[in-house]
Design an enzyme around this catalytic site. Structure first.
Site, PDB file in Angstrom:
ATOM      1  N   ARG A  53       0.861  -1.162   0.208  1.00  0.00           N
ATOM      2  CA  ARG A  53       0.192  -0.043  -0.058  1.00  0.00           C
ATOM      3  C   ARG A  53       0.920   1.183   0.033  1.00  0.00           C
ATOM      4  NH1 ARG A  53       2.265   1.722   3.783  1.00  0.00           N
ATOM      5  NH2 ARG A  53       1.110   3.390   3.925  1.00  0.00           N
ATOM      6  N   ARG A  90      -7.633  -0.213  -6.505  1.00  0.00           N
ATOM      7  CA  ARG A  90      -7.741   0.808  -5.797  1.00  0.00           C
ATOM      8  C   ARG A  90      -7.939   2.144  -6.429  1.00  0.00           C
ATOM      9  NH1 ARG A  90      -4.247   1.287  -0.318  1.00  0.00           N
ATOM     10  NH2 ARG A  90      -6.071   2.257   0.131  1.00  0.00           N
ATOM     11  N   GLN A 202      -2.109   2.338   9.998  1.00  0.00           N
ATOM     12  CA  GLN A 202      -0.694   2.486   9.320  1.00  0.00           C
ATOM     13  C   GLN A 202       0.163   3.005  10.097  1.00  0.00           C
ATOM     14  OE1 GLN A 202      -3.889   2.904   7.900  1.00  0.00           O
ATOM     15  NE2 GLN A 202      -3.789   2.591   5.612  1.00  0.00           N
ATOM     16  N   ASP A 243      -2.057  10.807  -1.804  1.00  0.00           N
ATOM     17  CA  ASP A 243      -2.120   9.542  -2.764  1.00  0.00           C
ATOM     18  C   ASP A 243      -2.436  10.350  -4.270  1.00  0.00           C
ATOM     19  OD1 ASP A 243      -2.821   8.427   0.150  1.00  0.00           O
ATOM     20  OD2 ASP A 243      -2.520   6.777  -1.431  1.00  0.00           O
ATOM     21  N   ASN A 253      -5.250  12.734   0.955  1.00  0.00           N
ATOM     22  CA  ASN A 253      -4.238  11.882   1.512  1.00  0.00           C
ATOM     23  C   ASN A 253      -5.249  11.010   2.664  1.00  0.00           C
ATOM     24  OD1 ASN A 253      -1.644  10.715   2.149  1.00  0.00           O
ATOM     25  ND2 ASN A 253      -1.705  11.609   4.057  1.00  0.00           N
ATOM     26  N   LYS A 254      -4.596  10.044   3.443  1.00  0.00           N
ATOM     27  CA  LYS A 254      -5.272   9.401   4.263  1.00  0.00           C
ATOM     28  C   LYS A 254      -6.236  10.026   5.240  1.00  0.00           C
ATOM     29  CE  LYS A 254      -4.996   5.710   4.624  1.00  0.00           C
ATOM     30  NZ  LYS A 254      -5.902   4.887   3.777  1.00  0.00           N
TER      31      LYS A 254
HETATM   32  O1  MRU Z   1      -4.362   3.342   2.342  1.00  0.00           O
HETATM   33  P1  MRU Z   1      -2.995   3.512   1.992  1.00  0.00           P
HETATM   34  O2  MRU Z   1      -2.134   2.677   3.357  1.00  0.00           O
HETATM   35  O3  MRU Z   1      -2.619   2.991   1.008  1.00  0.00           O
HETATM   36  O4  MRU Z   1      -2.719   5.044   2.149  1.00  0.00           O
HETATM   37  C1  MRU Z   1      -1.417   5.516   2.327  1.00  0.00           C
HETATM   38  C2  MRU Z   1      -1.524   6.946   2.284  1.00  0.00           C
HETATM   39  O5  MRU Z   1      -2.527   7.812   2.507  1.00  0.00           O
HETATM   40  C3  MRU Z   1       0.124   7.541   2.344  1.00  0.00           C
HETATM   41  O6  MRU Z   1      -0.038   8.609   3.338  1.00  0.00           O
HETATM   42  C4  MRU Z   1       0.102   7.979   0.991  1.00  0.00           C
HETATM   43  O7  MRU Z   1      -0.012   6.908   0.142  1.00  0.00           O
HETATM   44  C5  MRU Z   1       1.460   8.792   0.498  1.00  0.00           C
HETATM   45  S1  MRU Z   1       2.599   7.229   0.553  1.00  0.00           S
HETATM   46  C6  MRU Z   1       4.078   7.752   0.329  1.00  0.00           C
END
Ligand code: MRU
Length: 367
Positions: A53, A90, A202, A243, A253-254
């Site tokens: 991920r 995704r 995470q 992202d 982002n997350k």
């Molecule tokens: O759902 P995930 O764990 O794939 O989400 C990851 C994130 O939101 C990260 O902060 C983002 O991808 C930046 S990764 C360098």
């Protein structure tokens, strides 16, 4: 980065080129296990079920997924089927589309017999570029941390981060963590506040693990603590990953990143975002148009952890009958972002800022 005495990346091809190995991130932090992906379906499962991920790593895995598909059937039809399968895994991280397009474009004019090898080579190049790109993000972010350290007279710089935008989310180095690792390696004292990042944790599981392996001082906090710590003067800056960043500088982002940006803004603290060029969506201006992944209710309703006798168990948190909603990402408007740290330098989160670093994009648009 190092795990024990061995240097690992998050993804690598096997010596015979017939498979790809990854670190299975669903097992961390309690076990370090690798997994072997042999088919495009394996690659799709690894992305969808989050064995891998993080935006750049999803892009790299997609690229290798196409290479695995080409090894069994290099026809145009299979290229298109494999592309669609991987693309559907995704929806939010734009690096996936970027990686898939890059491999597809490299293969388009090649005869089927030459495609498997070319796809493998392109995926490997994507990974090499990603490592260099993330290291450069670190080089450009380092002076921001150094300046704060100087202002603090050598006291540790407190950096808050959300989710995992570390080396586990990329091929190596990370995006948000690259400046942190570079600062730490340069002897600048840093301390990282790690948001746990519910529902999949995470931060608590992955960021804490990798910072710990590298010896970077850090403390895990619950997601709601950041604003409070900022009010108390315990945070000097925020650095997150992204992202998808739009051409106008909106940052997706997350989930929970937006609240951190609001709190940083209210407290007059710098909020930086680390990103490689592959995470910029030049086709979108408005962050509200970014597709937000909806994940399973069970990720909110349940939590997994290690029992005292070493078993991994999932337990339910919600009352029976309560439902849950699980938006995986949110959008931080450009106006709340102090700067974007890219492999080409730091810029304002705006179209003008991005074009100052990627002028070729402006030319392409005008043309
Ligand atoms: O759902 P995930 O764990 O794939 O989400 C990851 C994130 O939101 C990260 O902060 C983002 O991808 C930046 S990764 C360098």
């Amino acid at each position: 980065m190092k795990v024990g005495e061995r240097h690992y990346r998050t993804i690598w091809p096997t010596r015979d080129g017939r498979a790809v190995e990854i670190i299975d991130q669903t097992k961390l932090p309690h076990a370090f296990e690798t997994a072997r992906l042999e088919t495009v379906e394996d690659a799709a499962t690894a992305i969808r079920d989050m064995w891998v991920r993080g935006a750049p790593l999803i892009g790299a895995t997609g690229a290798y997924g196409l290479a695995l598909a080409m090894a069994t059937d290099a026809s145009d039809g299979n290229l298109s089927v494999a592309y669609d399968l991987l693309y559907a895994t995704r929806p939010t991280a734009v690096d996936l589309r970027w990686g898939l397009r890059r491999v597809r474009d490299a293969l388009r004019d090649l005869p089927p017999g030459a495609r498997a090898e070319a796809a493998l080579a392109e995926a490997a190049t994507i990974c090499e570029d990603s490592v260099a790109t993330c290291a450069a993000i670190g080089d450009h972010g380092l002076p921001l941390i150094a300046a704060l350290a100087e202002r603090k007279g050598g006291e540790a710089v407190n950096i808050l981060t959300h989710c995992n935008a570390g080396w586990l989310a990329t091929v190596d180095w990370g995006t948000a963590t690259a400046p942190i690792y570079k600062a730490h390696d340069a002897g600048i004292p840093v301390h990282v506040w790690v948001d746990e990042t519910r529902p999949r944790n995470q931060g608590a599981a992955l960021t804490a693990w990798e910072l710990g392996r590298h010896g970077v001082p850090h403390t895990v906090i619950v997601d709601n603590a950041g604003g409070h710590l900022m009010q108390r003067g315990l945070v000097d800056m925020v650095i997150t990953g992204t992202d998808r960043t739009t051409a106008a500088g909106d940052v997706c982002n997350k989930i929970g990143t937006y609240l951190k940006a609001l709190a940083a803004h209210d407290n007059g603290l710098p909020f930086y975002v680390g990103l490689p060029h592959s995470t910029i969506d030049w086709e979108l201006e408005d962050g509200m148009a970014i597709p937000i992944e909806q994940r399973a209710e069970s990720e909110v309703a349940e939590i997994a952890g290690r029992t005292v006798d070493g078993r991994i168990e999932r337990v339910r948190l919600l009352p029976e009958g309560s439902s849950a909603r699980n938006d995986a990402f949110d959008v931080t408007p450009a106006r709340l972002v102090t700067g974007l740290i890219t492999e080409r330098g730091v810029c304002e989160a705006s179209r003008a800022g991005l074009l100052s670093l990627y002028p070729e994009r402006g030319e392409r648009r005008a043309g």
